[in-house]
Scaffold this active site. Structure first.
Site, PDB file in Angstrom:
ATOM      1  N   ASN A   9       0.876  -1.179   0.000  1.00  0.00           N
ATOM      2  CA  ASN A   9       0.000   0.000   0.000  1.00  0.00           C
ATOM      3  C   ASN A   9       0.909   1.223   0.000  1.00  0.00           C
ATOM      4  O   ASN A   9       1.494   1.557   1.029  1.00  0.00           O
ATOM      5  CB  ASN A   9      -0.896  -0.022   1.249  1.00  0.00           C
ATOM      6  CG  ASN A   9      -1.703   1.259   1.366  1.00  0.00           C
ATOM      7  OD1 ASN A   9      -1.835   2.027   0.412  1.00  0.00           O
ATOM      8  ND2 ASN A   9      -2.263   1.490   2.547  1.00  0.00           N
ATOM      9  N   TRP A  10       1.025   1.837  -1.168  1.00  0.00           N
ATOM     10  CA  TRP A  10       1.964   2.962  -1.292  1.00  0.00           C
ATOM     11  C   TRP A  10       1.423   4.231  -0.646  1.00  0.00           C
ATOM     12  O   TRP A  10       2.138   5.224  -0.533  1.00  0.00           O
ATOM     13  CB  TRP A  10       2.247   3.228  -2.775  1.00  0.00           C
ATOM     14  CG  TRP A  10       3.110   2.184  -3.435  1.00  0.00           C
ATOM     15  CD1 TRP A  10       3.327   0.892  -3.016  1.00  0.00           C
ATOM     16  CD2 TRP A  10       3.872   2.348  -4.641  1.00  0.00           C
ATOM     17  NE1 TRP A  10       4.170   0.248  -3.883  1.00  0.00           N
ATOM     18  CE2 TRP A  10       4.522   1.111  -4.898  1.00  0.00           C
ATOM     19  CE3 TRP A  10       4.056   3.409  -5.534  1.00  0.00           C
ATOM     20  CZ2 TRP A  10       5.348   0.926  -6.008  1.00  0.00           C
ATOM     21  CZ3 TRP A  10       4.874   3.209  -6.639  1.00  0.00           C
ATOM     22  CH2 TRP A  10       5.520   1.987  -6.861  1.00  0.00           C
ATOM     23  N   LYS A  11       0.147   4.215  -0.268  1.00  0.00           N
ATOM     24  CA  LYS A  11      -0.502   5.399   0.332  1.00  0.00           C
ATOM     25  C   LYS A  11      -0.298   6.614  -0.582  1.00  0.00           C
ATOM     26  O   LYS A  11      -0.273   6.471  -1.802  1.00  0.00           O
ATOM     27  CB  LYS A  11       0.014   5.647   1.748  1.00  0.00           C
ATOM     28  CG  LYS A  11      -0.036   4.398   2.613  1.00  0.00           C
ATOM     29  CD  LYS A  11       0.079   4.709   4.071  1.00  0.00           C
ATOM     30  CE  LYS A  11       0.273   3.423   4.852  1.00  0.00           C
ATOM     31  NZ  LYS A  11      -0.082   3.537   6.254  1.00  0.00           N
ATOM     32  N   HIS A  94      -9.672   1.060   4.209  1.00  0.00           N
ATOM     33  CA  HIS A  94      -8.446   1.198   4.999  1.00  0.00           C
ATOM     34  C   HIS A  94      -8.745   2.105   6.203  1.00  0.00           C
ATOM     35  O   HIS A  94      -9.539   3.038   6.098  1.00  0.00           O
ATOM     36  CB  HIS A  94      -7.330   1.810   4.129  1.00  0.00           C
ATOM     37  CG  HIS A  94      -5.979   1.746   4.774  1.00  0.00           C
ATOM     38  ND1 HIS A  94      -5.597   2.642   5.751  1.00  0.00           N
ATOM     39  CD2 HIS A  94      -4.939   0.890   4.615  1.00  0.00           C
ATOM     40  CE1 HIS A  94      -4.369   2.329   6.149  1.00  0.00           C
ATOM     41  NE2 HIS A  94      -3.945   1.267   5.468  1.00  0.00           N
ATOM     42  N   GLU A  96      -7.190   4.461   7.460  1.00  0.00           N
ATOM     43  CA  GLU A  96      -6.949   5.894   7.208  1.00  0.00           C
ATOM     44  C   GLU A  96      -8.142   6.503   6.475  1.00  0.00           C
ATOM     45  O   GLU A  96      -8.495   7.665   6.711  1.00  0.00           O
ATOM     46  CB  GLU A  96      -5.645   6.066   6.415  1.00  0.00           C
ATOM     47  CG  GLU A  96      -4.429   5.792   7.303  1.00  0.00           C
ATOM     48  CD  GLU A  96      -3.200   5.269   6.572  1.00  0.00           C
ATOM     49  OE1 GLU A  96      -3.144   5.358   5.328  1.00  0.00           O
ATOM     50  OE2 GLU A  96      -2.297   4.759   7.251  1.00  0.00           O
ATOM     51  N   GLU A 166      -5.811  -5.331   9.997  1.00  0.00           N
ATOM     52  CA  GLU A 166      -4.796  -4.324  10.304  1.00  0.00           C
ATOM     53  C   GLU A 166      -5.136  -3.611  11.606  1.00  0.00           C
ATOM     54  O   GLU A 166      -5.946  -2.672  11.615  1.00  0.00           O
ATOM     55  CB  GLU A 166      -4.748  -3.278   9.186  1.00  0.00           C
ATOM     56  CG  GLU A 166      -4.419  -3.847   7.832  1.00  0.00           C
ATOM     57  CD  GLU A 166      -3.795  -2.791   6.936  1.00  0.00           C
ATOM     58  OE1 GLU A 166      -2.665  -3.006   6.504  1.00  0.00           O
ATOM     59  OE2 GLU A 166      -4.421  -1.743   6.688  1.00  0.00           O
ATOM     60  N   GLY A 172       1.887   1.918  10.661  1.00  0.00           N
ATOM     61  CA  GLY A 172       2.822   3.041  10.565  1.00  0.00           C
ATOM     62  C   GLY A 172       3.467   3.428  11.885  1.00  0.00           C
ATOM     63  O   GLY A 172       4.057   4.496  12.014  1.00  0.00           O
ATOM     64  N   SER A 212       2.955  -2.491  10.208  1.00  0.00           N
ATOM     65  CA  SER A 212       4.398  -2.453  10.470  1.00  0.00           C
ATOM     66  C   SER A 212       5.130  -3.758  10.130  1.00  0.00           C
ATOM     67  O   SER A 212       6.106  -4.116  10.778  1.00  0.00           O
ATOM     68  CB  SER A 212       4.666  -2.046  11.920  1.00  0.00           C
ATOM     69  OG  SER A 212       4.192  -0.730  12.154  1.00  0.00           O
ATOM     70  N   GLY A 233       2.619  -1.265   4.257  1.00  0.00           N
ATOM     71  CA  GLY A 233       2.699   0.160   3.938  1.00  0.00           C
ATOM     72  C   GLY A 233       4.135   0.596   3.739  1.00  0.00           C
ATOM     73  O   GLY A 233       4.730   0.412   2.674  1.00  0.00           O
ATOM     74  N   GLY A 234       4.708   1.165   4.780  1.00  0.00           N
ATOM     75  CA  GLY A 234       6.042   1.755   4.715  1.00  0.00           C
ATOM     76  C   GLY A 234       7.090   0.898   4.017  1.00  0.00           C
ATOM     77  O   GLY A 234       7.829   1.374   3.137  1.00  0.00           O
TER      78      GLY A 234
HETATM   79  C1  PEP Z   1      -0.928  -0.057   5.669  1.00  0.00           C
HETATM   80  O1  PEP Z   1      -0.847   1.057   5.187  1.00  0.00           O
HETATM   81  O2  PEP Z   1      -1.882  -0.785   5.352  1.00  0.00           O
HETATM   82  C2  PEP Z   1       0.099  -0.505   6.614  1.00  0.00           C
HETATM   83  C3  PEP Z   1      -0.026  -1.675   7.156  1.00  0.00           C
HETATM   84  O3  PEP Z   1       1.132   0.361   6.844  1.00  0.00           O
HETATM   85  P1  PEP Z   1       2.531   0.010   7.600  1.00  0.00           P
HETATM   86  O4  PEP Z   1       3.019  -1.289   7.029  1.00  0.00           O
HETATM   87  O5  PEP Z   1       3.412   1.161   7.304  1.00  0.00           O
HETATM   88  O6  PEP Z   1       2.201  -0.132   9.044  1.00  0.00           O
END
Ligand code: PEP
Length: 248
Positions: A9-11, A94, A96, A166, A172, A212, A233-234
């Site tokens: 997930n590049w956000k 998601h 967010e 999640e 994050g 994470s 994500g990250g």
């Molecule tokens: C996400 O954006 O779905 C996510 C899990 O982010 P991260 O891996 O950065 O926690």
């Protein structure tokens, strides 16, 4: 045997030009037949990304989609706009989007139904807050998210759905859920799908863990019997993503 699915997930990161650079860097690192690999890129980069992954094992996903076909919905993207360029997956609900853009279980359900109608596989996100975990209501809360998300979804559609568990407190933050915490909830989600549908559907649906995930945690997490990969994500924006995809 369910095939693993590992999605990045590049956000809200990377311009179209930067997207090409990152895809070219990651392409050789994520080449595998053992897992489905999806890059969920910002809407403006979808067309560019689809061109850039041609001839590879990478599929492109969107990070959101609207539940109407067309019309006066300024700023939104219709499902057939996604399918017309070859988008195969869409992230729905998601945390967010739930937090900053007023997504609810009901809008998630409408989007899930629409995605299936258009042959797009939804990656349906669910997850509890830290307060909910501390209050001991995690499983009840997630069961409710799942039950509403799947309202009127047929068993055949549910079988191809992807669910991403999640925990909000792990996204994050660098605080990855313990393997036991992640497996407990993913197992409960599968049991919930069994209750709504049947065992065959529950065994088919793929459930990811997200929050994470890094190259260091992927192997243990993805080796659990109810965890079928991850939403990342990250770490999906770095070469580390190759190690996560090849976690074994
Ligand atoms: C996400 O954006 O779905 C996510 C899990 O982010 P991260 O891996 O950065 O926690």
């Amino acid at each position: 045997m369910r095939k693993k699915i590992i999605a990045g997930n590049w956000k809200m990161n990377k311009t179209p030009a930067e997207t090409v650079t990152l895809i070219n860097e990651l392409k050789p690192l994520v080449a595998t037949d053992e897992a489905d690999v999806v890059f969920c890129v910002p809407a403006i980069s979808l067309t560019t990304a689809i061109e850039a992954v041609k001839g590879t094992n990478i599929q492109i996903g969107a990070q959101n989609m609207y539940f109407e076909e067309s019309g006066a919905y300024t700023g939104e993207i219709a499902p057939n706009m996604l399918t017309s360029i070859g988008v195969k997956y869409v992230v729905i609900g998601h945390s967010e989007r739930r937090e900053y853009f007023a997504e609810t279980n009901e809008t998630v359900n409408k989007k899930v139904i629409k995605a299936f109608e258009h042959g797009i596989t939804p990656i349906i996100c669910c997850g509890e807050s830290l307060t909910q975990r501390e209050q001991g209501v995690t499983i009840d809360f997630i069961r409710q998210q799942i039950k509403v998300a799947f309202l009127t979804v047929t068993p055949d559609q549910a079988k191809i759905a992807v669910i991403a568990y999640e925990p909000i407190w792990a996204i994050g933050t660098g605080k990855v859920a313990t393997t036991a915490q992640a497996e407990e909830v993913c197992k409960a989600i599968r049991e919930c799908i069994d209750e709504i549908y049947d065992e065959v559907t529950a065994e088919a649906v793929r459930i990811q863990y997200g929050g994470s995930v890094t190259a260091a945690s992927a192997n243990e997490l993805f080796s659990q019997s109810d965890i079928d990969g991850g939403l990342v994500g990250g770490a999906s924006l770095k070469a580390d993503f190759g190690k996560i995809v090849n976690y074994k």
